[in-house]
Scaffold this motif. Sequence first.
Motif, PDB file in Angstrom:
ATOM      1  N   THR A 115      40.294  31.836  35.636  1.00  0.00           N
ATOM      2  CA  THR A 115      39.227  33.106  35.632  1.00  0.00           C
ATOM      3  C   THR A 115      40.194  34.340  35.784  1.00  0.00           C
ATOM      4  O   THR A 115      41.240  34.526  36.402  1.00  0.00           O
ATOM      5  N   ASN A 117      39.220  38.573  36.027  1.00  0.00           N
ATOM      6  CA  ASN A 117      38.266  39.489  36.240  1.00  0.00           C
ATOM      7  C   ASN A 117      36.676  38.701  36.165  1.00  0.00           C
ATOM      8  O   ASN A 117      35.799  39.352  35.544  1.00  0.00           O
ATOM      9  N   SER A 118      36.645  37.670  37.072  1.00  0.00           N
ATOM     10  CA  SER A 118      35.280  36.924  36.998  1.00  0.00           C
ATOM     11  C   SER A 118      35.013  36.160  35.721  1.00  0.00           C
ATOM     12  O   SER A 118      33.898  35.858  35.549  1.00  0.00           O
ATOM     13  N   VAL A 119      35.792  36.446  34.835  1.00  0.00           N
ATOM     14  CA  VAL A 119      35.360  35.848  33.341  1.00  0.00           C
ATOM     15  C   VAL A 119      36.293  34.582  33.177  1.00  0.00           C
ATOM     16  O   VAL A 119      37.387  34.546  33.322  1.00  0.00           O
ATOM     17  N   ALA A 120      35.410  33.419  32.834  1.00  0.00           N
ATOM     18  CA  ALA A 120      36.291  32.198  32.572  1.00  0.00           C
ATOM     19  C   ALA A 120      36.964  32.119  31.313  1.00  0.00           C
ATOM     20  O   ALA A 120      36.502  32.585  30.464  1.00  0.00           O
ATOM     21  N   ARG A 174      43.320  33.708  38.321  1.00  0.00           N
ATOM     22  CA  ARG A 174      43.235  32.402  39.020  1.00  0.00           C
ATOM     23  C   ARG A 174      43.221  31.252  37.963  1.00  0.00           C
ATOM     24  O   ARG A 174      42.529  31.122  37.078  1.00  0.00           O
ATOM     25  N   PHE A 178      37.063  25.401  37.881  1.00  0.00           N
ATOM     26  CA  PHE A 178      35.825  26.560  38.036  1.00  0.00           C
ATOM     27  C   PHE A 178      35.348  25.866  39.363  1.00  0.00           C
ATOM     28  O   PHE A 178      34.697  26.785  40.132  1.00  0.00           O
ATOM     29  N   GLU A 185      45.892  32.536  43.087  1.00  0.00           N
ATOM     30  CA  GLU A 185      45.805  33.688  42.177  1.00  0.00           C
ATOM     31  C   GLU A 185      47.307  34.089  41.910  1.00  0.00           C
ATOM     32  O   GLU A 185      48.183  34.378  42.848  1.00  0.00           O
TER      33      GLU A 185
END
Length: 409
Positions: A115, A117-120, A174, A178, A185
Amino acid sequence: MIKGDIFFNLAVRSVRINFLRSMLAAIGIVIGVVAISSMGMLGTNMQLEVKDQLSASANTIVVSPDVVRMGPPGFTPSSSSTSNGITKNELAKITMAVGSNGTVIPVYSTNTEFTINSVAGRGSVYGLNPLDIPKFLSLNQTYGNGTTDIGAGEVLVGAEIAQNFNLRVGTRIRIGSFNSASRPELRIAGVLQPRGTVADGISTDNGIVVNDNWYTNQYGGENEWNQVNVIVNDVDDISGIESAISEKVNANEKTPVIRIRDATSQLATETAALSTVTTFIMAIGGISLLVAAVSIFNVMMMSVSERIQEIGILLSIGTEKGEIRRMFLYEAFILGLLGAAVGGACSLAIGYTVVEAMIGTTAYFFEPASILYVPAAMLIGVVVCVISGMYPAWRASNMDPIDAIRSEE
């Protein structure tokens, strides 16, 4: 006897009088030439690009486990090794076999989710000794000043990941499932140059490179490498080095415990596959030429039927049958030449667009092996037209002059 060049003029006149009909018939040739040449150029450009990319790692030998060497309780391995990967002992043997003729680089690898910036996302993870990284990987500094000397909390990411996630050096990533509550991190210490298709088994474009110590702490499997790459100093020594490695590692085993490959075998496999696909696609394009052949045949038969009295007069004044045949073959040749010329010109524009859209580069478009498909397809188009005109020409030349003159249009 009428001079031979007059028959060519008569053929030109026939095409000119029935120009619209002739051009509609020639459209099939145009389509066929475009289809064959464009698909041929696309396939050739793909082969040339793959060849160049694989050639970049032509000096690399890849050693990997031959079989899964662990099993359920009671399983008897086929070799003295009970590891899923290349062991420390096997690595030592490989290093000894290579000697001073190359550089040995052990590689851990797996696939993982990550992940940013919160994008997988999902990609490959490679665990490498930081000292080995600059031996075959380089950084793209347009994303910021990076370094290959990565610590336990740093990673390098591939060009595709950097582009897709709009990354800069210093961005956090990260790594892990998920659904995992705790995912480490790490800091992105650099972005790697794009590599494309490579034969060394390390496709970093959509991958992440981590410190080998961090990798084994995270995933386990210390001293059990997924593969070992050998970068040889001289490509002429590849065959000898491969034999030396096999003798060192596989000699005392019941069955081979490692597989050895290089760019040559992969290049041959991928080239053969691309050639097969290209031939198949060109064959589909060739169907349009068969349709065009029927159209040309129909036009030529109509031309013969419309000119029966003209043929009778020519035969009655002493024109030879071969000259009558030649007149109609000239007409078929002209139709083929017009269709092929238009198709050749369109092939350059359409082929260029197709290659750019499908491959993303036209660096190889004007290479002789690529551009050769244009004149080849044009020649095939002309030959198809001439063959289609053979029966109508023969039929015209074998008419009875008296019956032909008496016929009504």
